[in-house]
Motif scaffolding. Structure first.
Motif, PDB file in Angstrom:
ATOM      1  N   LYS A 190       9.435  17.656  13.754  1.00  0.00           N
ATOM      2  CA  LYS A 190      10.200  18.540  14.595  1.00  0.00           C
ATOM      3  C   LYS A 190      10.001  19.964  14.541  1.00  0.00           C
ATOM      4  CE  LYS A 190      14.453  17.840  15.726  1.00  0.00           C
ATOM      5  NZ  LYS A 190      15.915  17.645  15.755  1.00  0.00           N
ATOM      6  N   ASP A 191       9.607  20.337  13.518  1.00  0.00           N
ATOM      7  CA  ASP A 191       9.153  21.721  13.087  1.00  0.00           C
ATOM      8  C   ASP A 191       7.621  22.109  12.536  1.00  0.00           C
ATOM      9  OD1 ASP A 191       9.495  20.522  10.572  1.00  0.00           O
ATOM     10  OD2 ASP A 191      10.387  22.171   9.666  1.00  0.00           O
ATOM     11  N   MET A 192       6.947  20.842  12.710  1.00  0.00           N
ATOM     12  CA  MET A 192       5.598  21.183  12.541  1.00  0.00           C
ATOM     13  C   MET A 192       4.881  20.516  13.555  1.00  0.00           C
ATOM     14  SD  MET A 192       5.236  20.452   8.327  1.00  0.00           S
ATOM     15  CE  MET A 192       6.350  18.845   8.464  1.00  0.00           C
ATOM     16  N   ALA A 193       4.273  21.336  14.474  1.00  0.00           N
ATOM     17  CA  ALA A 193       3.734  20.729  15.826  1.00  0.00           C
ATOM     18  C   ALA A 193       2.504  20.234  15.480  1.00  0.00           C
ATOM     19  CB  ALA A 193       3.329  21.991  16.442  1.00  0.00           C
ATOM     20  N   GLY A 194       2.511  18.700  15.892  1.00  0.00           N
ATOM     21  CA  GLY A 194       1.266  17.869  15.793  1.00  0.00           C
ATOM     22  C   GLY A 194       1.175  17.225  14.796  1.00  0.00           C
ATOM     23  N   VAL A 195       2.133  17.359  13.643  1.00  0.00           N
ATOM     24  CA  VAL A 195       2.121  16.550  12.381  1.00  0.00           C
ATOM     25  C   VAL A 195       2.850  15.259  12.584  1.00  0.00           C
ATOM     26  CG1 VAL A 195       2.740  16.594   9.978  1.00  0.00           C
ATOM     27  CG2 VAL A 195       1.859  18.603  10.861  1.00  0.00           C
ATOM     28  N   LYS A 196       2.074  14.182  12.286  1.00  0.00           N
ATOM     29  CA  LYS A 196       2.845  12.669  12.482  1.00  0.00           C
ATOM     30  C   LYS A 196       2.604  11.921  11.418  1.00  0.00           C
ATOM     31  CE  LYS A 196       1.054  13.431  17.148  1.00  0.00           C
ATOM     32  NZ  LYS A 196       0.249  13.126  18.236  1.00  0.00           N
ATOM     33  N   LEU A 197       3.619  10.917  11.318  1.00  0.00           N
ATOM     34  CA  LEU A 197       3.653  10.396  10.015  1.00  0.00           C
ATOM     35  C   LEU A 197       3.598   8.831  10.521  1.00  0.00           C
ATOM     36  CD1 LEU A 197       6.230  10.627   6.771  1.00  0.00           C
ATOM     37  CD2 LEU A 197       6.074   8.506   8.318  1.00  0.00           C
ATOM     38  N   ALA A 198       3.076   7.914   9.882  1.00  0.00           N
ATOM     39  CA  ALA A 198       2.957   6.397  10.297  1.00  0.00           C
ATOM     40  C   ALA A 198       3.288   5.491   9.262  1.00  0.00           C
ATOM     41  CB  ALA A 198       1.727   6.009  10.734  1.00  0.00           C
ATOM     42  N   TRP A 199       4.454   4.787   9.453  1.00  0.00           N
ATOM     43  CA  TRP A 199       4.652   3.796   8.242  1.00  0.00           C
ATOM     44  C   TRP A 199       5.714   2.779   8.822  1.00  0.00           C
ATOM     45  CZ3 TRP A 199       9.864   2.472   6.110  1.00  0.00           C
ATOM     46  CH2 TRP A 199       9.656   1.605   5.203  1.00  0.00           C
ATOM     47  N   PRO A 200       5.433   1.286   8.402  1.00  0.00           N
ATOM     48  CA  PRO A 200       4.125   0.929   7.789  1.00  0.00           C
ATOM     49  C   PRO A 200       3.047   1.020   8.528  1.00  0.00           C
ATOM     50  CG  PRO A 200       5.451  -1.115   8.644  1.00  0.00           C
ATOM     51  CD  PRO A 200       6.317   0.407   9.026  1.00  0.00           C
ATOM     52  N   VAL A 201       1.621   1.079   8.002  1.00  0.00           N
ATOM     53  CA  VAL A 201       0.477   0.825   8.824  1.00  0.00           C
ATOM     54  C   VAL A 201       0.294  -0.244   9.477  1.00  0.00           C
ATOM     55  CG1 VAL A 201      -1.833   1.215   8.755  1.00  0.00           C
ATOM     56  CG2 VAL A 201      -0.558   2.662   7.070  1.00  0.00           C
ATOM     57  N   LEU A 202       0.358  -0.174  10.652  1.00  0.00           N
ATOM     58  CA  LEU A 202       0.533  -1.578  11.731  1.00  0.00           C
ATOM     59  C   LEU A 202      -0.189  -2.613  11.176  1.00  0.00           C
ATOM     60  CD1 LEU A 202       1.892  -2.809  14.103  1.00  0.00           C
ATOM     61  CD2 LEU A 202       0.192  -2.078  15.457  1.00  0.00           C
ATOM     62  N   ARG A 203      -1.600  -2.638  11.311  1.00  0.00           N
ATOM     63  CA  ARG A 203      -2.264  -3.847  10.773  1.00  0.00           C
ATOM     64  C   ARG A 203      -2.437  -4.352   9.333  1.00  0.00           C
ATOM     65  NH1 ARG A 203      -4.867  -1.818  15.488  1.00  0.00           N
ATOM     66  NH2 ARG A 203      -5.782   0.021  14.285  1.00  0.00           N
ATOM     67  N   ARG A 204      -2.031  -3.413   8.652  1.00  0.00           N
ATOM     68  CA  ARG A 204      -2.149  -3.643   7.079  1.00  0.00           C
ATOM     69  C   ARG A 204      -0.805  -4.278   6.787  1.00  0.00           C
ATOM     70  NH1 ARG A 204      -4.027   0.980   3.532  1.00  0.00           N
ATOM     71  NH2 ARG A 204      -3.441  -0.666   1.777  1.00  0.00           N
ATOM     72  N   GLY A 205       0.407  -3.698   7.235  1.00  0.00           N
ATOM     73  CA  GLY A 205       1.930  -4.011   6.643  1.00  0.00           C
ATOM     74  C   GLY A 205       2.308  -3.686   5.470  1.00  0.00           C
ATOM     75  N   ASP A 206       1.420  -2.572   4.764  1.00  0.00           N
ATOM     76  CA  ASP A 206       1.523  -2.500   3.379  1.00  0.00           C
ATOM     77  C   ASP A 206       3.089  -1.380   3.072  1.00  0.00           C
ATOM     78  OD1 ASP A 206       1.311  -1.424   0.921  1.00  0.00           O
ATOM     79  OD2 ASP A 206      -0.637  -1.256   0.813  1.00  0.00           O
ATOM     80  N   GLU A 207       3.936  -1.896   2.815  1.00  0.00           N
ATOM     81  CA  GLU A 207       4.869  -1.030   2.584  1.00  0.00           C
ATOM     82  C   GLU A 207       4.855  -0.018   1.571  1.00  0.00           C
ATOM     83  OE1 GLU A 207       8.580  -3.175   0.689  1.00  0.00           O
ATOM     84  OE2 GLU A 207       7.289  -4.814   0.492  1.00  0.00           O
ATOM     85  N   TYR A 208       4.106  -0.034   0.761  1.00  0.00           N
ATOM     86  CA  TYR A 208       3.672   1.031  -0.132  1.00  0.00           C
ATOM     87  C   TYR A 208       2.830   2.429   0.304  1.00  0.00           C
ATOM     88  CZ  TYR A 208       5.133  -2.925  -2.798  1.00  0.00           C
ATOM     89  OH  TYR A 208       5.626  -4.153  -3.156  1.00  0.00           O
ATOM     90  N   TYR A 209       2.293   2.189   1.485  1.00  0.00           N
ATOM     91  CA  TYR A 209       1.358   2.969   2.145  1.00  0.00           C
ATOM     92  C   TYR A 209       1.656   3.689   3.484  1.00  0.00           C
ATOM     93  CZ  TYR A 209      -3.234   4.919   2.384  1.00  0.00           C
ATOM     94  OH  TYR A 209      -4.305   5.661   2.270  1.00  0.00           O
ATOM     95  N   SER A 210       1.524   4.941   3.399  1.00  0.00           N
ATOM     96  CA  SER A 210       1.874   5.577   4.627  1.00  0.00           C
ATOM     97  C   SER A 210       0.752   6.610   4.824  1.00  0.00           C
ATOM     98  CB  SER A 210       3.344   6.431   4.494  1.00  0.00           C
ATOM     99  OG  SER A 210       3.379   7.505   3.179  1.00  0.00           O
ATOM    100  N   ILE A 211       0.679   7.183   6.123  1.00  0.00           N
ATOM    101  CA  ILE A 211      -0.414   8.121   6.650  1.00  0.00           C
ATOM    102  C   ILE A 211       0.348   9.258   7.351  1.00  0.00           C
ATOM    103  CG2 ILE A 211      -2.254   8.392   8.264  1.00  0.00           C
ATOM    104  CD1 ILE A 211      -2.864   5.542   7.950  1.00  0.00           C
ATOM    105  N   ILE A 212       0.111  10.572   6.983  1.00  0.00           N
ATOM    106  CA  ILE A 212       0.472  11.665   7.745  1.00  0.00           C
ATOM    107  C   ILE A 212      -1.038  12.267   8.117  1.00  0.00           C
ATOM    108  CG2 ILE A 212       1.180  14.135   7.540  1.00  0.00           C
ATOM    109  CD1 ILE A 212       3.262  13.159   5.464  1.00  0.00           C
ATOM    110  N   ALA A 213      -1.063  12.566   9.525  1.00  0.00           N
ATOM    111  CA  ALA A 213      -2.322  12.920  10.012  1.00  0.00           C
ATOM    112  C   ALA A 213      -1.877  14.075  11.220  1.00  0.00           C
ATOM    113  CB  ALA A 213      -2.779  11.828  10.985  1.00  0.00           C
TER     114      ALA A 213
END
Length: 349
Positions: free
Chosen positions: A129-152
C-alpha cells in the motif's frame, strides 16, 4: 516476537554475477531435444529448459543462505526440522516488465519471460500500500512451495527522491529501501514454516512410526529416545500456546508490518483484507490444531508407556520363571549328590 521466540531476518546481497543469473538464462537460446524414456521419448522444449534452469538457480541461492544460517545461527530451522530448508524470500527488480500485472486476460500480452520466472499470474500476488509497484507472491503458483516467496517490482515505479537516502543509483538501494518495511512481515510469515516443522514431528509420533522404530532399541537407548521426544513435545506445547495468545493481539502482531492488499480479489470473500491478517488467522488456526495434536500425542505416550511397562513386566516374569526352573534343576542334582556323599560317608564308617 514472544517471551520465548525470536525470529532473525537476514538480508543477503549477491555479487553481480549471481545477481544477473536470471537474465543470463532468459537470454540464452535453447533448442528442443528428446530424452529416451523406456520405449518412448520425453520432449524437452525451450520453456521447460529455461524453467528448470531458473529453478536450479533459486535452489542454489536457497542452499547458500541456508548453509550460512546453519553454520552461524542455531535455531529451529538450523536443526533440520524442515529437511534442511529455510523460509526464503527472493527480491527481484525489472527495468521493463511489471510483474504480476492484474487485469491481463491474455497471456500473450505479457512478456514470455514472466512465465519462466513465475511472475505472470496475480492470483496469489499482493501489492504494497505504501510502496508503489512492490508486489509479493506466496505461494509461488506452479511450485506450491510454502517456504518460498517472491517480492518483485519495476525499478521505474520507485521514486528517486525516496531512494536517494539509500545510496541510489546503486542497485542495492532498492533492497535497502524496502528492507525495513518487509522484515517484520517476513518474520510473521516464517512462523507458518515453523508450525509446519512442528506438525511434521507430531504426525511422525502420532503415526507411531518413530515409536515402532524405538521399540527395537535397548532399554536405556529407548528411554533416551522417548525423553528426547517428550522434551520437544513440551517445547511445542509451550510455543503453540504462545502463538495462540500472540495472534489474538492484533496490534502487536501487525506492529511495523507493511500492508499488502490482494491483486486478485476473487481469492477472498471480504474487502479490505491484508496479507498479514491472512497470515495471522492461519497461524492462530494451525496453532490450535497443533495444541490439540500435542495433547493427543501426550496421551499416546501415556498409553505407550503403559504397554511398555506391561511388556517389561511380562519379560521379567518369564525370566524369573526360567530362573526358578533353573534353580530347581540345579538343586535336584545337588540333593542327590549330597545324599550320595552321605551314603559313602556312612559306608566308610
Amino acid at each position: 516476537l514472544t517471551s520465548s521466540l525470536t525470529c532473525i531476518v537476514m538480508t543477503f546481497i549477491f555479487d553481480d554475477d549471481d545477481a544477473q543469473s536470471f537474465k543470463k538464462i532468459l537470454r540464452c537460446n535453447h533448442k528442443t531435444y528428446l530424452e529416451p524414456r523406456g520405449r518412448g521419448y520425453r520432449i524437452h522444449g525451450p520453456y521447460d529448459q529455461k524453467s528448470k534452469a531458473i529453478l536450479k538457480v533459486r535452489k542454489n541461492m536457497m542452499k547458500l543462505t541456508a548453509d550460512w544460517f546453519q553454520t552461524h545461527l542455531p535455531g529451529y530451522f538450523s536443526s533440520g526440522m524442515l529437511g534442511g530448508e529455510f523460509p526464503t524470500c527472493e527480491f527481484v527488480t525489472m527495468k521493463v516488465a511489471r510483474p504480476f500485472m492484474p487485469g491481463v486476460k491474455n497471456d500473450e500480452q505479457l512478456p514470455k519471460y514472466l512465465q519462466f520466472l513465475e511472475m505472470d499470474r496475480p492470483f496469489y500476488a499482493w501489492e504494497a500500500k505504501d510502496m508503489a509497484g512492490v508486489k509479493l507472491a506466496w505461494p509461488v503458483l506452479r511450485r506450491g512451495d510454502e517456504y518460498y516467496s517472491i517480492i518483485a517490482a519495476n525499478e521505474n515505479d520507485f521514486s528517486a527522491e525516496d531512494l536517494k537516502h539509500y545510496g541510489y543509483p546503486e542497485a542495492s538501494s532498492y533492497l535497502d529501501y524496502i528492507d525495513p518495511r518487509i522484515s517484520e512481515l517476513l518474520s510473521r510469515w516464517a512462523l507458518g514454516a515453523m508450525l509446519t516443522g512442528f506438525e511434521r514431528h507430531i504426525n511422525l509420533i502420532r503415526d507411531s512410526a518413530d515409536l515402532r522404530a524405538a521399540s527395537k532399541l535397548k532399554p536405556l537407548a529407548l528411554l533416551a529416545r522417548l525423553a528426547e521426544l517428550v522434551s520437544l513435545c513440551v517445547d511445542i506445547a509451550a510455543i503453540a500456546a504462545e502463538m495462540i495468545q500472540y495472534t489474538k493481539q492484533k496490534n502487536n502482531f501487525s506492529h511495523e508490518v507493511a500492508d499488502f492488499t490482494p491483486l486478485d480479489r476473487r481469492a477472498f470473500n471480504k474487502a479490505g483484507v491484508l496479507f498479514h491478517e491472512i497470515i495471522r488467522e492461519g497461524i492462530e488456526a494451525r496453532a490450535k490444531l497443533l495444541q490439540n495434536a500435542e495433547q493427543a500425542v501426550r496421551s499416546l505416550f501415556t498409553q505407550y508407556g503403559s504397554v511398555l511397562s506391561a511388556r517389561a513386566n511380562i519379560k521379567l516374569q518369564r525370566s524369573m520363571s526360567r530362573l526358578t526352573w533353573l534353580v530347581i534343576a540345579l538343586t535336584i542334582p545337588g540333593l542327590a549328590l549330597s545324599a550320595l556323599m552321605a551314603h559313602i560317608a556312612i559306608g566308610g564308617n
